[in-house]
Every structure is written in structure tokens, then in C-alpha cells.
Write an enzyme that holds these catalytic residues in place. Structure first.
Site, PDB file in Angstrom:
ATOM      1  N   LYS A  10       0.823  -1.211   0.000  1.00 14.94           N
ATOM      2  CA  LYS A  10       0.000   0.000   0.000  1.00 14.94           C
ATOM      3  C   LYS A  10       0.863   1.270   0.000  1.00 14.94           C
ATOM      4  CE  LYS A  10      -3.997  -2.207   2.225  1.00 14.94           C
ATOM      5  NZ  LYS A  10      -4.973  -2.087   3.343  1.00 14.94           N
ATOM      6  N   TYR A  50     -12.440  -1.771  -3.698  1.00  9.63           N
ATOM      7  CA  TYR A  50     -12.961  -1.847  -2.329  1.00  9.63           C
ATOM      8  C   TYR A  50     -14.472  -1.662  -2.279  1.00  9.63           C
ATOM      9  CZ  TYR A  50      -8.435  -2.159   0.046  1.00  9.63           C
ATOM     10  OH  TYR A  50      -7.221  -2.588   0.531  1.00  9.63           O
ATOM     11  N   PHE A  58     -15.473   4.177   6.995  1.00  5.91           N
ATOM     12  CA  PHE A  58     -14.107   4.554   6.615  1.00  5.91           C
ATOM     13  C   PHE A  58     -13.871   4.499   5.109  1.00  5.91           C
ATOM     14  CE2 PHE A  58     -14.123   0.027   7.780  1.00  5.91           C
ATOM     15  CZ  PHE A  58     -13.615  -0.554   6.629  1.00  5.91           C
ATOM     16  N   ARG A  86      -2.482 -14.274   4.859  1.00  5.27           N
ATOM     17  CA  ARG A  86      -3.121 -13.477   5.923  1.00  5.27           C
ATOM     18  C   ARG A  86      -2.335 -13.621   7.239  1.00  5.27           C
ATOM     19  NH1 ARG A  86      -7.563 -10.093   4.505  1.00  5.27           N
ATOM     20  NH2 ARG A  86      -8.592 -10.591   6.469  1.00  5.27           N
ATOM     21  N   THR A  92      -5.538  -6.648  10.821  1.00  9.56           N
ATOM     22  CA  THR A  92      -5.806  -5.391  10.095  1.00  9.56           C
ATOM     23  C   THR A  92      -5.185  -4.198  10.816  1.00  9.56           C
ATOM     24  OG1 THR A  92      -7.913  -6.348   9.404  1.00  9.56           O
ATOM     25  CG2 THR A  92      -7.651  -3.985   9.103  1.00  9.56           C
ATOM     26  N   ARG A 103       2.445  -6.260   8.792  1.00  7.96           N
ATOM     27  CA  ARG A 103       1.754  -5.073   9.304  1.00  7.96           C
ATOM     28  C   ARG A 103       2.362  -4.581  10.613  1.00  7.96           C
ATOM     29  NH1 ARG A 103      -4.330  -6.948   7.483  1.00  7.96           N
ATOM     30  NH2 ARG A 103      -4.374  -5.751   5.543  1.00  7.96           N
ATOM     31  N   ASN A 113      -2.013   0.402   6.722  1.00  7.47           N
ATOM     32  CA  ASN A 113      -1.516  -0.843   7.306  1.00  7.47           C
ATOM     33  C   ASN A 113      -0.620  -1.657   6.370  1.00  7.47           C
ATOM     34  OD1 ASN A 113      -3.491  -1.754   5.602  1.00  7.47           O
ATOM     35  ND2 ASN A 113      -4.724  -2.770   7.174  1.00  7.47           N
ATOM     36  N   HIS A 116      -2.196  -5.380   1.651  1.00  4.32           N
ATOM     37  CA  HIS A 116      -3.481  -6.066   1.510  1.00  4.32           C
ATOM     38  C   HIS A 116      -3.231  -7.527   1.186  1.00  4.32           C
ATOM     39  CE1 HIS A 116      -7.393  -7.212  -0.217  1.00  4.32           C
ATOM     40  NE2 HIS A 116      -6.701  -7.720  -1.213  1.00  4.32           N
ATOM     41  N   GLU A 127      -9.532 -10.598  -7.659  1.00  2.01           N
ATOM     42  CA  GLU A 127      -8.569  -9.508  -7.450  1.00  2.01           C
ATOM     43  C   GLU A 127      -7.348  -9.659  -8.361  1.00  2.01           C
ATOM     44  OE1 GLU A 127      -9.832  -8.867  -2.761  1.00  2.01           O
ATOM     45  OE2 GLU A 127      -7.755  -9.363  -3.242  1.00  2.01           O
TER      46      GLU A 127
HETATM   47  P1  ATP Z   1      -7.222  -5.762   3.368  1.00  4.11           P
HETATM   48  O1  ATP Z   1      -8.547  -6.053   2.707  1.00  4.11           O
HETATM   49  O2  ATP Z   1      -6.630  -4.430   2.976  1.00  4.11           O
HETATM   50  O3  ATP Z   1      -6.245  -6.902   3.240  1.00  4.11           O
HETATM   51  P2  ATP Z   1      -8.302  -6.586   5.891  1.00  4.11           P
HETATM   52  O4  ATP Z   1      -8.944  -7.681   5.119  1.00  4.11           O
HETATM   53  O5  ATP Z   1      -7.413  -6.951   7.036  1.00  4.11           O
HETATM   54  O6  ATP Z   1      -7.465  -5.639   4.937  1.00  4.11           O
HETATM   55  P3  ATP Z   1     -10.806  -5.172   5.758  1.00  4.11           P
HETATM   56  O7  ATP Z   1     -11.842  -5.284   6.806  1.00  4.11           O
HETATM   57  O8  ATP Z   1     -10.994  -5.870   4.462  1.00  4.11           O
HETATM   58  O9  ATP Z   1      -9.405  -5.583   6.420  1.00  4.11           O
HETATM   59  O10 ATP Z   1     -10.583  -3.612   5.505  1.00  4.11           O
HETATM   60  C1  ATP Z   1      -9.972  -3.164   4.278  1.00  4.11           C
HETATM   61  C2  ATP Z   1      -9.041  -2.026   4.575  1.00  4.11           C
HETATM   62  O11 ATP Z   1      -9.818  -0.912   5.021  1.00  4.11           O
HETATM   63  C3  ATP Z   1      -8.048  -2.274   5.705  1.00  4.11           C
HETATM   64  O12 ATP Z   1      -6.878  -2.919   5.302  1.00  4.11           O
HETATM   65  C4  ATP Z   1      -7.743  -0.866   6.138  1.00  4.11           C
HETATM   66  O13 ATP Z   1      -6.797  -0.263   5.252  1.00  4.11           O
HETATM   67  C5  ATP Z   1      -9.079  -0.166   5.974  1.00  4.11           C
HETATM   68  N1  ATP Z   1      -9.825  -0.170   7.233  1.00  4.11           N
HETATM   69  C6  ATP Z   1     -10.433  -1.205   7.841  1.00  4.11           C
HETATM   70  N2  ATP Z   1     -11.021  -0.840   8.981  1.00  4.11           N
HETATM   71  C7  ATP Z   1     -10.777   0.493   9.106  1.00  4.11           C
HETATM   72  C8  ATP Z   1     -11.126   1.460  10.078  1.00  4.11           C
HETATM   73  N3  ATP Z   1     -11.844   1.158  11.156  1.00  4.11           N
HETATM   74  N4  ATP Z   1     -10.691   2.739   9.870  1.00  4.11           N
HETATM   75  C9  ATP Z   1      -9.964   3.066   8.788  1.00  4.11           C
HETATM   76  N5  ATP Z   1      -9.605   2.195   7.821  1.00  4.11           N
HETATM   77  C10 ATP Z   1     -10.003   0.922   7.984  1.00  4.11           C
HETATM   78 MG    MG Z   2     -10.066  -7.366   3.335  1.00  3.27          MG
END
Ligand code: ATP
Ligand code: MG
Length: 138
Positions: A10, A50, A58, A86, A92, A103, A113, A116, A127
Site C-alpha cells: 500500500k 474496495y 471509513f 493473511r 488489520t 503489518r 496498514n 493487503h 482480485e
Molecule cells: P485488506 O482487505 O486491505 O487486506 P483486511 O482484510 O485486514 O485488509 P478489511 O476489513 O478488508 O481488512 O478492511 C480493508 C481495509 O480498510 C483495511 O486494510 C484498512 O486499510 C481499511 N480499514 C479497515 N477498517 C478500518 C477502520 N476502522 N478505519 C480506517 N480504515 C479501515
Molecule cells: Mg479485506
């Protein structure tokens, strides 16, 4: 079970100049790189990627962040790729991520973070095709 996943280094991690360190962690963990690009996402592309989060509070912040600088999508192969990747990247929220995870090492916040990873085999396939044409993958 599929053996493929999609990673994105990212904008915060690209901006910290740690693309090489992160790719080294990924390949040391046994993942093969089938595709790798350096690109800057448009708001439209980030919004599509997304889309599942479009009703989350968010979402706006997420799109702004993901378009704030270049990103590095990688198409990866390994046995048990989705779950193993993962585990390699951690929770996350970097503060809650286990020691040694990508992370924990490189993430700044729940938004920024570092990386992804796809969360299911079905999403991994979608994806990967979002970022790579099949004839571009090795
Ligand atoms: P990713 O999909 O990026 O691998 P993830 O699967 O761990 O991450 P998701 O729940 O899919 O988490 O959220 C997607 C992305 O949205 C997160 O990686 C983070 O960048 C952002 N995100 C998630 N929760 C929050 C939050 N509470 N506030 C701000 N950004 C958030
Ligand atoms: Mg995710």
C-alpha cells in the site's frame, strides 16, 4: 483449495521505501511471484477494488489513502496461499498484529496498514484478474 492470492503493497509502505524488504519477506515465506506491477490507482479503480466496503464509515478515507501514492499489486502462488498470506501480514490493525508480521513491522495505523491480502479463494481470483491479464502472469 486454490493456491493463489493477491497482495497489494500500500502507499504508506511504498512511500517508506520498503518494497524490497516486503517482497523479501513474502518470497522467504515460500510464495512465488507470478505478477508484479507498480501503479497509481485512480479513485475509480480504488472504489471498484474496495466496493464491498462502500457502506462502511471509513470508505472515503480508504479510497483517499489508496490513491495517495503508488501501490504494488503482486499475484502470488503457494499451497494454502490465502490463509498463509493473511498469517504473514497479521491483523488489520498493526497494533494488534503479531510480532514479525508485515503489518506489525511496517504498518502505521488501521488505515495505513502497509499491505493487503485476499480474504478468500474466490476474491483472490477476482482480485488477480482486476490487476493482471492472464497472459501477463508467469
Ligand atoms: P485488506 O482487505 O486491505 O487486506 P483486511 O482484510 O485486514 O485488509 P478489511 O476489513 O478488508 O481488512 O478492511 C480493508 C481495509 O480498510 C483495511 O486494510 C484498512 O486499510 C481499511 N480499514 C479497515 N477498517 C478500518 C477502520 N476502522 N478505519 C480506517 N480504515 C479501515
Ligand atoms: Mg479485506
Amino acid at each position: 483449495m486454490s493456491n493463489k492470492t493477491l497482495a497489494i503493497i500500500k502507499p504508506d509502505a511504498v512511500g517508506k521505501n520498503v518494497i524490497g524488504e516486503i517482497v523479501a519477506k513474502i518470497t522467504s515465506a515460500g510464495f512465488k511471484v507470478n505478477g508484479l506491477r507498480l501503479i497509481k490507482l485512480s479513485a475509480e479503480q480504488a472504489g471498484m477494488f474496495y466496493e464491498i466496503h462502500k457502506d462502511r464509515p471509513f470508505y472515503g478515507e480508504l479510497i483517499e489513502y489508496m490513491t495517495s501514492g503508488p501501490v504494488v499489486p503482486l499475484a502470488l502462488t503457494k499451497e494454502n496461499a490465502v490463509a498463509d498470506f493473511r498469517a504473514l501480514i497479521g491483523a488489520t490493525n498493526p497494533e494488534e498484529a503479531e510480532a514479525g508480521t508485515i503489518r506489525k513491522l511496517y504498518g502505521d495505523s488501521i488505515a495505513a496498514n502497509a499491505i493487503h491480502g485476499s480474504d478468500s479463494d474466490e476474491n483472490a481470483a477476482n482480485e488477480i484478474s482486476f490487476f493482471f491479464r492472464s497472459n501477463e502472469l508467469v
